[in-house]
Design a protein around this motif. Structure first.
Motif, PDB file in Angstrom:
ATOM      1  N   ALA A  58       0.821  -1.212   0.000  1.00 14.34           N
ATOM      2  CA  ALA A  58       0.000   0.000   0.000  1.00 14.34           C
ATOM      3  C   ALA A  58       0.854   1.262   0.000  1.00 14.34           C
ATOM      4  O   ALA A  58       0.490   2.268  -0.596  1.00 14.34           O
ATOM      5  CB  ALA A  58      -0.923   0.002   1.214  1.00 14.34           C
ATOM      6  N   MET A  59       2.000   1.199   0.701  1.00  7.96           N
ATOM      7  CA  MET A  59       2.836   2.384   0.820  1.00  7.96           C
ATOM      8  C   MET A  59       3.759   2.561  -0.380  1.00  7.96           C
ATOM      9  O   MET A  59       4.408   3.603  -0.521  1.00  7.96           O
ATOM     10  CB  MET A  59       3.686   2.325   2.096  1.00  7.96           C
ATOM     11  CG  MET A  59       2.894   2.190   3.397  1.00  7.96           C
ATOM     12  SD  MET A  59       1.676   3.485   3.654  1.00  7.96           S
ATOM     13  CE  MET A  59       2.740   4.889   3.998  1.00  7.96           C
ATOM     14  N   ASN A  60       3.823   1.540  -1.206  1.00  9.98           N
ATOM     15  CA  ASN A  60       4.655   1.623  -2.404  1.00  9.98           C
ATOM     16  C   ASN A  60       4.187   2.820  -3.239  1.00  9.98           C
ATOM     17  O   ASN A  60       3.003   3.013  -3.430  1.00  9.98           O
ATOM     18  CB  ASN A  60       4.497   0.313  -3.201  1.00  9.98           C
ATOM     19  CG  ASN A  60       5.641   0.118  -4.153  1.00  9.98           C
ATOM     20  OD1 ASN A  60       6.597   0.877  -4.150  1.00  9.98           O
ATOM     21  ND2 ASN A  60       5.525  -0.905  -4.979  1.00  9.98           N
ATOM     22  N   GLY A  61       5.089   3.618  -3.690  1.00 12.47           N
ATOM     23  CA  GLY A  61       4.694   4.814  -4.446  1.00 12.47           C
ATOM     24  C   GLY A  61       4.825   6.082  -3.619  1.00 12.47           C
ATOM     25  O   GLY A  61       4.788   7.178  -4.156  1.00 12.47           O
ATOM     26  N   ASN A  62       4.929   5.931  -2.292  1.00 13.05           N
ATOM     27  CA  ASN A  62       5.228   7.086  -1.440  1.00 13.05           C
ATOM     28  C   ASN A  62       6.706   7.002  -1.067  1.00 13.05           C
ATOM     29  O   ASN A  62       7.122   6.065  -0.378  1.00 13.05           O
ATOM     30  CB  ASN A  62       4.380   7.060  -0.164  1.00 13.05           C
ATOM     31  CG  ASN A  62       2.966   7.532  -0.406  1.00 13.05           C
ATOM     32  OD1 ASN A  62       2.166   6.813  -0.987  1.00 13.05           O
ATOM     33  ND2 ASN A  62       2.660   8.740   0.019  1.00 13.05           N
ATOM     34  N   LEU A  63       7.468   7.980  -1.514  1.00 18.19           N
ATOM     35  CA  LEU A  63       8.917   7.956  -1.284  1.00 18.19           C
ATOM     36  C   LEU A  63       9.297   8.899  -0.147  1.00 18.19           C
ATOM     37  O   LEU A  63       8.673   9.944   0.049  1.00 18.19           O
ATOM     38  CB  LEU A  63       9.657   8.401  -2.551  1.00 18.19           C
ATOM     39  CG  LEU A  63       9.348   7.601  -3.821  1.00 18.19           C
ATOM     40  CD1 LEU A  63      10.220   8.098  -4.965  1.00 18.19           C
ATOM     41  CD2 LEU A  63       9.550   6.106  -3.595  1.00 18.19           C
ATOM     42  N   CYS A  64      10.326   8.489   0.597  1.00 15.03           N
ATOM     43  CA  CYS A  64      10.879   9.327   1.664  1.00 15.03           C
ATOM     44  C   CYS A  64      12.356   9.552   1.349  1.00 15.03           C
ATOM     45  O   CYS A  64      13.155   8.619   1.413  1.00 15.03           O
ATOM     46  CB  CYS A  64      10.718   8.639   3.018  1.00 15.03           C
ATOM     47  SG  CYS A  64      11.483   9.568   4.369  1.00 15.03           S
ATOM     48  N   ARG A  65      12.678  10.792   1.068  1.00 17.93           N
ATOM     49  CA  ARG A  65      14.079  11.097   0.726  1.00 17.93           C
ATOM     50  C   ARG A  65      14.990  10.943   1.936  1.00 17.93           C
ATOM     51  O   ARG A  65      16.192  10.811   1.804  1.00 17.93           O
ATOM     52  CB  ARG A  65      14.183  12.510   0.166  1.00 17.93           C
ATOM     53  CG  ARG A  65      13.596  12.638  -1.216  1.00 17.93           C
ATOM     54  CD  ARG A  65      13.255  14.092  -1.550  1.00 17.93           C
ATOM     55  NE  ARG A  65      12.496  14.174  -2.786  1.00 17.93           N
ATOM     56  CZ  ARG A  65      11.213  13.884  -2.881  1.00 17.93           C
ATOM     57  NH1 ARG A  65      10.532  13.477  -1.803  1.00 17.93           N
ATOM     58  NH2 ARG A  65      10.586  13.979  -4.032  1.00 17.93           N
ATOM     59  N   CYS A  66      14.405  11.015   3.133  1.00 16.66           N
ATOM     60  CA  CYS A  66      15.199  10.843   4.353  1.00 16.66           C
ATOM     61  C   CYS A  66      15.319   9.372   4.730  1.00 16.66           C
ATOM     62  O   CYS A  66      15.930   9.055   5.747  1.00 16.66           O
ATOM     63  CB  CYS A  66      14.577  11.621   5.507  1.00 16.66           C
ATOM     64  SG  CYS A  66      14.367  13.377   5.161  1.00 16.66           S
ATOM     65  N   CYS A  67      14.706   8.500   3.957  1.00 15.91           N
ATOM     66  CA  CYS A  67      14.799   7.045   4.161  1.00 15.91           C
ATOM     67  C   CYS A  67      14.297   6.610   5.529  1.00 15.91           C
ATOM     68  O   CYS A  67      14.894   5.735   6.166  1.00 15.91           O
ATOM     69  CB  CYS A  67      16.227   6.560   3.932  1.00 15.91           C
ATOM     70  SG  CYS A  67      16.647   6.614   2.199  1.00 15.91           S
ATOM     71  N   GLY A  68      13.194   7.196   5.960  1.00 12.18           N
ATOM     72  CA  GLY A  68      12.615   6.794   7.249  1.00 12.18           C
ATOM     73  C   GLY A  68      11.650   5.627   7.126  1.00 12.18           C
ATOM     74  O   GLY A  68      10.680   5.544   7.892  1.00 12.18           O
ATOM     75  N   TYR A  69      11.917   4.723   6.222  1.00 13.30           N
ATOM     76  CA  TYR A  69      10.911   3.701   5.917  1.00 13.30           C
ATOM     77  C   TYR A  69      10.599   2.779   7.096  1.00 13.30           C
ATOM     78  O   TYR A  69       9.450   2.394   7.284  1.00 13.30           O
ATOM     79  CB  TYR A  69      11.337   2.876   4.690  1.00 13.30           C
ATOM     80  CG  TYR A  69      11.369   3.697   3.428  1.00 13.30           C
ATOM     81  CD1 TYR A  69      10.183   4.162   2.864  1.00 13.30           C
ATOM     82  CD2 TYR A  69      12.561   4.010   2.814  1.00 13.30           C
ATOM     83  CE1 TYR A  69      10.198   4.935   1.713  1.00 13.30           C
ATOM     84  CE2 TYR A  69      12.592   4.783   1.662  1.00 13.30           C
ATOM     85  CZ  TYR A  69      11.407   5.239   1.111  1.00 13.30           C
ATOM     86  OH  TYR A  69      11.413   6.008  -0.024  1.00 13.30           O
ATOM     87  N   SER A  70      11.612   2.392   7.878  1.00 17.50           N
ATOM     88  CA  SER A  70      11.283   1.436   8.947  1.00 17.50           C
ATOM     89  C   SER A  70      10.423   2.120  10.013  1.00 17.50           C
ATOM     90  O   SER A  70       9.470   1.520  10.525  1.00 17.50           O
ATOM     91  CB  SER A  70      12.551   0.807   9.538  1.00 17.50           C
ATOM     92  OG  SER A  70      13.326   1.799  10.146  1.00 17.50           O
ATOM     93  N   GLU A  71      10.690   3.381  10.326  1.00 18.77           N
ATOM     94  CA  GLU A  71       9.855   4.090  11.301  1.00 18.77           C
ATOM     95  C   GLU A  71       8.433   4.300  10.746  1.00 18.77           C
ATOM     96  O   GLU A  71       7.447   4.234  11.482  1.00 18.77           O
ATOM     97  CB  GLU A  71      10.469   5.447  11.660  1.00 18.77           C
ATOM     98  CG  GLU A  71      11.746   5.369  12.474  1.00 18.77           C
ATOM     99  CD  GLU A  71      13.007   5.182  11.634  1.00 18.77           C
ATOM    100  OE1 GLU A  71      12.893   5.044  10.381  1.00 18.77           O
ATOM    101  OE2 GLU A  71      14.105   5.169  12.216  1.00 18.77           O
ATOM    102  N   ILE A  72       8.367   4.573   9.449  1.00 23.56           N
ATOM    103  CA  ILE A  72       7.042   4.773   8.834  1.00 23.56           C
ATOM    104  C   ILE A  72       6.241   3.472   8.908  1.00 23.56           C
ATOM    105  O   ILE A  72       5.060   3.463   9.285  1.00 23.56           O
ATOM    106  CB  ILE A  72       7.205   5.274   7.379  1.00 23.56           C
ATOM    107  CG1 ILE A  72       7.734   6.718   7.393  1.00 23.56           C
ATOM    108  CG2 ILE A  72       5.886   5.169   6.611  1.00 23.56           C
ATOM    109  CD1 ILE A  72       8.253   7.218   6.060  1.00 23.56           C
ATOM    110  N   ARG A  73       6.890   2.358   8.603  1.00 23.90           N
ATOM    111  CA  ARG A  73       6.199   1.069   8.678  1.00 23.90           C
ATOM    112  C   ARG A  73       5.764   0.793  10.122  1.00 23.90           C
ATOM    113  O   ARG A  73       4.643   0.351  10.364  1.00 23.90           O
ATOM    114  CB  ARG A  73       7.100  -0.054   8.163  1.00 23.90           C
ATOM    115  CG  ARG A  73       6.356  -1.384   7.973  1.00 23.90           C
ATOM    116  CD  ARG A  73       7.297  -2.474   7.496  1.00 23.90           C
ATOM    117  NE  ARG A  73       8.470  -2.536   8.345  1.00 23.90           N
ATOM    118  CZ  ARG A  73       9.739  -2.393   7.903  1.00 23.90           C
ATOM    119  NH1 ARG A  73       9.976  -2.191   6.626  1.00 23.90           N
ATOM    120  NH2 ARG A  73      10.753  -2.462   8.736  1.00 23.90           N
TER     121      ARG A  73
END
Ligand code: FES
Ligand code: FES
Length: 160
Positions: A129-144
């Motif tokens: 679902a989150m694919n397509g939303n990019l984070c330039r700061c690479c906070g992906y694990s916190e976002i998940r």
């Protein structure tokens, strides 16, 4: 030629008079003063401009305003109610799921849509679902983690 476009914005009946081909993002930011929705790439590639149409994410930079006629649109400004953050906003705060914050409104709107469609998504469902939303700061694990926390808050609410 300008047309009247009627729709619902964050629960309120709304009309704008504009060129129907203009991007929804421009109308939100420039005509309606809702600058929480961000311009990133302008090409449907980053998700910074994500809003919800119903419970579905839409990239507002690529959505002509004519496409929302008669539909319910939500932006980040419509989430908090009665002075309280939406559970997804609260979860992002508690998980510190942002650094510069530029992607955050889009991330939150996409998460809200996901959790409305599926209140307890698994890891694969969150990633898809989150694919397509990019984070330039690479906070992906916190976002998940924030999406998971919001799902848990949802279940707690449902149990009360
Ligand atoms: S600004 Fe719309 S997807 Fe990047
Ligand atoms: S927090 Fe900086 S782009 Fe995501």
């Amino acid at each position: 030629m300008a047309q009247d476009i009627h729709f619902t914005l964050n629960g309120d009946p709304t009309t704008v008079r504009t060129d129907p081909g203009r991007p929804l993002l421009d109308v939100l930011r420039e005509d309606l003063g809702l600058t929480g929705t961000k311009y990133g790439c302008g090409e449907g590639q980053c998700g910074a401009c994500s809003v919800l149409i119903g419970s579905e994410r839409a990239f507002s930079c690529r959505t002509p305003v004519s496409a929302i006629a008669g539909k319910p649109v939500r932006t980040i400004e419509g989430l908090a109610a009665k002075g309280e953050l939406h559970p997804v906003q609260q979860a992002f705060l508690e998980e510190q799921a942002f650094q510069c914050g530029y992607c955050t409104a889009g991330m939150i709107m996409t998460s809200v849509g996901l959790l409305e469609r599926d209140s307890s998504p698994d890891e694969a469902g969150i990633t898809a679902a989150m694919n397509g939303n990019l984070c330039r700061c690479c906070g992906y694990s916190e976002i998940r983690d924030a999406v998971k926390r919001a799902a848990a808050l949802n279940s707690e609410e449902a149990r009360r």
